[in-house]
Design a protein around this motif. Structure first.
Motif, mmCIF file in Angstrom:
data_model
loop_
_atom_site.group_PDB
_atom_site.id
_atom_site.type_symbol
_atom_site.label_atom_id
_atom_site.label_comp_id
_atom_site.label_asym_id
_atom_site.label_seq_id
_atom_site.Cartn_x
_atom_site.Cartn_y
_atom_site.Cartn_z
ATOM 1 N N LEU A 52 0.808 -1.224 0.000
ATOM 2 C CA LEU A 52 0.000 0.000 0.000
ATOM 3 C C LEU A 52 0.836 1.267 0.000
ATOM 4 O O LEU A 52 0.322 2.344 -0.297
ATOM 5 N N ALA A 53 2.098 1.138 0.340
ATOM 6 C CA ALA A 53 2.976 2.307 0.503
ATOM 7 C C ALA A 53 3.288 2.950 -0.839
ATOM 8 O O ALA A 53 3.511 2.270 -1.839
ATOM 9 N N LYS A 54 3.291 4.270 -0.830
ATOM 10 C CA LYS A 54 3.676 5.014 -2.027
ATOM 11 C C LYS A 54 5.197 5.111 -2.065
ATOM 12 O O LYS A 54 5.844 5.329 -1.047
ATOM 13 N N THR A 55 5.756 4.977 -3.234
ATOM 14 C CA THR A 55 7.196 5.117 -3.367
ATOM 15 C C THR A 55 7.544 6.600 -3.467
ATOM 16 O O THR A 55 6.755 7.391 -3.973
ATOM 17 N N SER A 56 8.704 6.944 -2.997
ATOM 18 C CA SER A 56 9.132 8.343 -3.084
ATOM 19 C C SER A 56 9.652 8.615 -4.496
ATOM 20 O O SER A 56 10.101 7.724 -5.199
ATOM 21 N N LYS A 57 9.570 9.871 -4.883
ATOM 22 C CA LYS A 57 10.059 10.267 -6.201
ATOM 23 C C LYS A 57 11.586 10.274 -6.188
ATOM 24 O O LYS A 57 12.202 10.679 -5.213
ATOM 25 N N MET A 58 12.151 9.812 -7.274
ATOM 26 C CA MET A 58 13.611 9.793 -7.391
ATOM 27 C C MET A 58 14.116 11.202 -7.630
ATOM 28 O O MET A 58 13.548 11.951 -8.422
ATOM 29 N N LYS A 59 15.175 11.543 -6.920
ATOM 30 C CA LYS A 59 15.803 12.858 -7.127
ATOM 31 C C LYS A 59 16.785 12.760 -8.267
ATOM 32 O O LYS A 59 17.474 11.778 -8.436
#
Length: 66
Positions: free
Chosen positions: A58-65
């Motif tokens: 269910l967790a959203k992944t963080s955006k890659m920098k």
């Protein structure tokens, strides 16, 4: 460090050995630090691993920098 459902954060903070995860001076909702006291037994460790695995899909992944 444990990542779990943010709705469970407050309840999990009442367990022994659990503290808010704080990287920047502000606690991160859904992330907890579980010290040695919090996973002292195999059952304790299994509890935390199960909590994390339950939330993982269910967790959203963080955006890659860049």
């Amino acid at each position: 460090m444990a990542r779990l459902n943010p709705a469970e954060t407050e309840a999990m903070l009442e367990k022994p050995g659990v503290e808010p995860m704080d990287f920047t001076g502000k606690s991160m909702k859904g992330f907890l630090f579980v010290n040695d006291e919090g996973w002292d037994t195999d059952d304790d460790l299994s509890f935390w691993v199960d909590k994390c695995l339950d939330y993982n899909p269910l967790a959203k992944t963080s955006k890659m920098k860049k």
